[in-house]
Design an enzyme around this catalytic site. Structure first.
Site, short mmCIF file in Angstrom:
data_model
loop_
_atom_site.label_atom_id
_atom_site.label_comp_id
_atom_site.label_asym_id
_atom_site.label_seq_id
_atom_site.Cartn_x
_atom_site.Cartn_y
_atom_site.Cartn_z
N THR A 1 21.91 49.30 50.17
CA THR A 1 22.34 50.34 51.13
C THR A 1 22.74 51.71 50.47
OG1 THR A 1 23.21 48.74 52.75
CG2 THR A 1 24.00 51.04 52.84
N LEU B 1 21.17 42.48 61.67
CA LEU B 1 22.03 43.87 61.27
C LEU B 1 22.85 43.13 60.33
CD1 LEU B 1 22.75 45.31 64.87
CD2 LEU B 1 21.00 46.07 63.14
N ALA C 1 26.28 42.17 50.50
CA ALA C 1 26.16 41.21 51.61
C ALA C 1 26.95 41.54 52.82
CB ALA C 1 26.73 40.02 50.75
#
Length: 322
Positions: free
Chosen positions: A165, A194, A218
């Site tokens: 991300t 998600l 994670a």
């Protein structure tokens, strides 16, 4: 003013720094920076070129938060749109809601005229195909769209160790604090999964009164621990940003079972201090940092902390690179 972002923000942070230097508002600046990352096909964990899910489709998640109003916008499991961070921003600006997912998020994106594009680029398609050919049973390959996926979900891959991300935190010249995230999530994930990135309070949180936090890695861990909100609340309780992050790491030590892997916690406070910790990380974990006194953004190593972990790690995507 201050900006902290993770390693995936390499190409975006100069844009954010320039805009803040010119007086832009924080959310405008970090949205612009993340859009650059989303457009970069060489970043395989964000936007165009991201890793696909088990069915071979790229699903994107993103969020934004304004620390001065506590308004948020988030989208999840979004397909076919190249800039989920901007769609999340428009959720915040144009709807009474905070979070849209799946077809609802896509409907909203079409309604506002959001940019579309082919997210699955050749390198990701070839890697997925290599995995599919090697790991999927012949009887399931014939009808993959309807095949049982639960067992195959255990093949979910770590999207390149230390690359995740993209997360941006900033405090602008008005002392407003903002956060934003964008990701394609874990490669080979179960469709509709998600992570923490669009979940406000897990993957990101901003409160101008105290500070902000955003996480990579994670997301299952930070969802369970409420990590981003916890860090900000610990600062509200009077802890320094370093103490707040360390206490959030202690929260993770209580996690038992489920996916226990690696998480990097990025945090800033309302006085321009910051701290970044890579939980179960490696010396290669780094982040980007900028304040106005610097000629350009700089990379810095994250503090690495190992916590107890007896859970098997997911397979690395390197195993299936074409």
């Amino acid at each position: 003013m201050i900006i902290v972002c993770n390693n995936e923000g390499t190409k975006g942070i100069p844009v954010t720094a320039r805009m803040l230097s010119e007086g832009a508002r924080g959310l405008d600046a970090i949205e612009a920076g993340i859009r650059v990352v989303e457009d970069d096909p060489d970043v395989r964990t964000v936007g165009t070129g991201g890793w696909p899910n088990l069915l071979g489709a790229v699903e994107l998640d993103a969020s934004v938060m304004c620390g001065s109003t506590l308004r948020t916008g988030a989208v999840g499991a979004l397909k076919g749109f190249t800039h989920p961070v901007s769609i999340a921003r428009q959720v915040m600006a144009r709807l009474p809601h905070e979070f849209l997912v799946g077809e609802g998020a896509a409907r909203f994106a079409r309604e506002i005229g959001a940019e579309t594009g082919d997210l699955l680029r050749p390198h990701s398609r070839e890697s997925w195909q290599k995995w599919f050919d090697a790991r999927v049973k012949a009887e399931h390959q014939k009808s993959w769209a309807d095949a049982p996926l639960i067992d195959y979900c255990q093949e979910a891959v770590d999207p390149e160790i230390g690359k995740d991300t993209t997360v941006f935190l900033c405090m602008d010249s008005h002392h407003d604090i903002s956060s934003a995230t964008s990701t394609s999530g874990w490669g080979w994930k179960y469709p509709g999964r998600l992570g923490d990135s669009p979940v406000i309070g897990a993957g990101s949180y901003a409160d101008t009164r105290y500070g902000a936090c955003a996480c990579t890695g994670a997301g299952e861990m930070t969802i369970r621990a409420g990590t981003a909100r916890a860090v900000v609340l610990y600062m509200k309780m009077g802890m320094s940003v370093q103490q707040a992050v360390e206490e959030a790491v202690n929260d993770m030590r209580a996690l038992k079972g489920g996916l226990i892997s690696r998480v990097t916690i990025h945090a800033i406070d309302n006085r321009g201090n910051h701290h970044v910790v890579a939980v179960n990380g490696t010396p290669e974990n780094y982040y980007w940092f900028w304040v106005p006194a610097m000629a350009r953004p700089e990379t810095r190593p994250a503090t690495v902390i190992q916590i107890s972990d007896d859970t098997p790690k997911p397979r690395s995507v390197d195993s299936f690179k074409a």
